[in-house]
Design a protein around this motif. Sequence first.
Motif, PDB file in Angstrom:
ATOM      1  N   LYS A 167       0.057  -3.321   9.629  1.00  0.00           N
ATOM      2  CA  LYS A 167       0.285  -3.762   8.251  1.00  0.00           C
ATOM      3  C   LYS A 167       1.445  -4.755   8.326  1.00  0.00           C
ATOM      4  O   LYS A 167       2.612  -4.381   8.298  1.00  0.00           O
ATOM      5  CB  LYS A 167       0.651  -2.558   7.369  1.00  0.00           C
ATOM      6  CG  LYS A 167       0.697  -2.902   5.894  1.00  0.00           C
ATOM      7  CD  LYS A 167       1.052  -1.699   5.048  1.00  0.00           C
ATOM      8  CE  LYS A 167       0.880  -2.006   3.570  1.00  0.00           C
ATOM      9  NZ  LYS A 167       1.432  -0.962   2.709  1.00  0.00           N
ATOM     10  N   TRP A 218      10.205  -9.766   1.761  1.00  0.00           N
ATOM     11  CA  TRP A 218      10.233  -8.599   2.641  1.00  0.00           C
ATOM     12  C   TRP A 218       9.552  -8.894   3.970  1.00  0.00           C
ATOM     13  O   TRP A 218       8.420  -9.393   4.003  1.00  0.00           O
ATOM     14  CB  TRP A 218       9.548  -7.375   1.996  1.00  0.00           C
ATOM     15  CG  TRP A 218       9.572  -6.206   2.953  1.00  0.00           C
ATOM     16  CD1 TRP A 218       8.509  -5.660   3.605  1.00  0.00           C
ATOM     17  CD2 TRP A 218      10.728  -5.478   3.392  1.00  0.00           C
ATOM     18  NE1 TRP A 218       8.940  -4.638   4.416  1.00  0.00           N
ATOM     19  CE2 TRP A 218      10.302  -4.511   4.309  1.00  0.00           C
ATOM     20  CE3 TRP A 218      12.097  -5.569   3.102  1.00  0.00           C
ATOM     21  CZ2 TRP A 218      11.183  -3.625   4.935  1.00  0.00           C
ATOM     22  CZ3 TRP A 218      12.980  -4.691   3.724  1.00  0.00           C
ATOM     23  CH2 TRP A 218      12.514  -3.732   4.621  1.00  0.00           C
ATOM     24  N   MET A 260      13.010   5.278  -6.057  1.00  0.00           N
ATOM     25  CA  MET A 260      11.969   5.924  -5.252  1.00  0.00           C
ATOM     26  C   MET A 260      12.266   7.418  -5.076  1.00  0.00           C
ATOM     27  O   MET A 260      11.390   8.186  -4.671  1.00  0.00           O
ATOM     28  CB  MET A 260      11.879   5.279  -3.870  1.00  0.00           C
ATOM     29  CG  MET A 260      11.437   3.838  -3.894  1.00  0.00           C
ATOM     30  SD  MET A 260       9.745   3.654  -4.484  1.00  0.00           S
ATOM     31  CE  MET A 260       9.274   2.135  -3.677  1.00  0.00           C
ATOM     32  N   SER A 270       6.818   1.086   6.321  1.00  0.00           N
ATOM     33  CA  SER A 270       7.584   2.244   5.862  1.00  0.00           C
ATOM     34  C   SER A 270       6.661   3.407   5.510  1.00  0.00           C
ATOM     35  O   SER A 270       6.877   4.552   5.919  1.00  0.00           O
ATOM     36  CB  SER A 270       8.412   1.843   4.638  1.00  0.00           C
ATOM     37  OG  SER A 270       9.047   2.939   4.088  1.00  0.00           O
ATOM     38  N   TRP A 297      -2.977  -2.264  -2.835  1.00  0.00           N
ATOM     39  CA  TRP A 297      -1.848  -2.642  -3.705  1.00  0.00           C
ATOM     40  C   TRP A 297      -2.268  -3.880  -4.493  1.00  0.00           C
ATOM     41  O   TRP A 297      -2.676  -4.891  -3.909  1.00  0.00           O
ATOM     42  CB  TRP A 297      -0.584  -2.967  -2.889  1.00  0.00           C
ATOM     43  CG  TRP A 297      -0.028  -1.835  -2.090  1.00  0.00           C
ATOM     44  CD1 TRP A 297      -0.673  -0.694  -1.701  1.00  0.00           C
ATOM     45  CD2 TRP A 297       1.297  -1.730  -1.554  1.00  0.00           C
ATOM     46  NE1 TRP A 297       0.165   0.095  -0.964  1.00  0.00           N
ATOM     47  CE2 TRP A 297       1.385  -0.507  -0.854  1.00  0.00           C
ATOM     48  CE3 TRP A 297       2.427  -2.550  -1.589  1.00  0.00           C
ATOM     49  CZ2 TRP A 297       2.532  -0.083  -0.203  1.00  0.00           C
ATOM     50  CZ3 TRP A 297       3.574  -2.141  -0.947  1.00  0.00           C
ATOM     51  CH2 TRP A 297       3.633  -0.909  -0.260  1.00  0.00           C
TER      52      TRP A 297
END
Length: 485
Positions: A446, A431, A193, A439, A358
């Motif tokens: 969310k 997750w 990332m 994040s 997404w």
Amino acid sequence: MIQSLFPEGFLWGGALSACQAEGAYNIDGKSLTIPDVMKFNSNNDRKVTKQMKINREMIEEAKNDPDTVKYPKRRGIDFYHTFREDIALFAEMGFKVFRYSIAWARVFPGGDDSAPNEKALQFYDQVIEECLKHGMEPLITISHFDTPIVLIDKFGGWYNRRLVDLYVNYCEVLFKRYKGKVKYWVTFNEINMSVKAGAKTLGIIEYDAPNYEEMLFQGLHHQFVAASRATRLAHEIDPGNQIGSMVAYFTTYPYTCKPEDALQMQKDDQMKNQFFLDVLNLGEYPYYAKTYFKDKNITLHIEDGDLDSIRTHTADYVGMSYYNSMISSSDTEQLELTAGNVHSVYKNPHLPENEWGWQIDPVGLRYTLNLVYDRYHKPVFILENSSGFYDKVNVDGTVNDPYRIEFLRKHIEQMGLAIQDGVEMIGYTMWGPIDMISSSTSEMSKRYGFIYVDQDDYGNGTMKRTRKDSFYWYQNVIRTNGAEL
Ligand code: BG6
């Protein structure tokens, strides 16, 4: 009972990070981190993923502002005080492993302190003990997107080589303290990332520098060296330690069967995914990266011994997170963008998407697991996988979340098929087993969890924890070792 495709001892569990869950941002000596200065940023444009640019003004403004509404990660879900209750809920689901990160800024609040902050370590002692008490493997991420601000102020982040020593010193404290208690470690969360989110992962905020990308790759080189030195140390302190490399795998497909699209796909896969895993697992800078550096005028400062260290101390397992895939094309003009984890991607017309844009691609997980195992011949650990959803609480307080069950079922099914294909896997930490702060957007709404947390985007709510339908579903998945999905 149906035969399970998962090996005996497969590590089922979940993953959280300190900076999204812990809260207590200024308690017991902790200093500020990048997430503590990131403002609430509900993304209304779901087609584009924007990286928040962290600059000096924002940091200075945040230092003088104790607000926790504007800066939601400062409050998290108060895991600092609720970890016992929350870990007990994970144990009720039958977790075999719990992935959690340690906040560097708690352990070394001054960045280069001569001794660690004992209070911080006592907190993590308790978290780890709590896991062990419930028969769960604690899996520790040493750095999860939470570069301490003090390391930016004093040294300019990972661009400065000094961070290698500071990080290795921090690792030594952890490896010694948790010897015999923690076996699985991750050196850096989603190290790839860095190229898209250099502030978050490397603490490098000089966006206007003549060659910002060069600075990022230099910072990354320092992280590669740090990871190799940490791996060496971990093995010296306890040969049983298992050190993981980790990327967020952006699986990519050619948009058409045109050879040019396939070539573009190869290039994207190389510089978005493989480069990072190649260095950490194969122990060398691959040829295509050297060509990329040449094309971009990037010259790395590499010291004597760096390449040796990288070559000699490679990772024990391949860790990856898997959220969304993307497509590659030599001609992107006709393509539509959609949001994705950390960066936007071109839309694949064959895939559905969540409310944040997404795209959802379970089959891509099987494909990726085969790809990665074939390339590195090391066991693979899925360290993150899931999707953000809006949840609604019924009048009787229950939460029905069939969409979450469907998402996870389809991905776990594909993971089982990859194991049947012959991929060696250690475990799966989905997750966000409990809702926490996002994040990217710092939203609370969310949600990822099997456990609902009564808190809204502005910090209102009782913080009460409630088991969603998916809680019982995952409990049964673990009980049957993945046979019943
Ligand atoms: C991963 C990060 O990339 O994506 C997590 O490691 C993050 O920290 C997760 O929470 C999901 O992203 P988001 O932005 O929906 O929280």
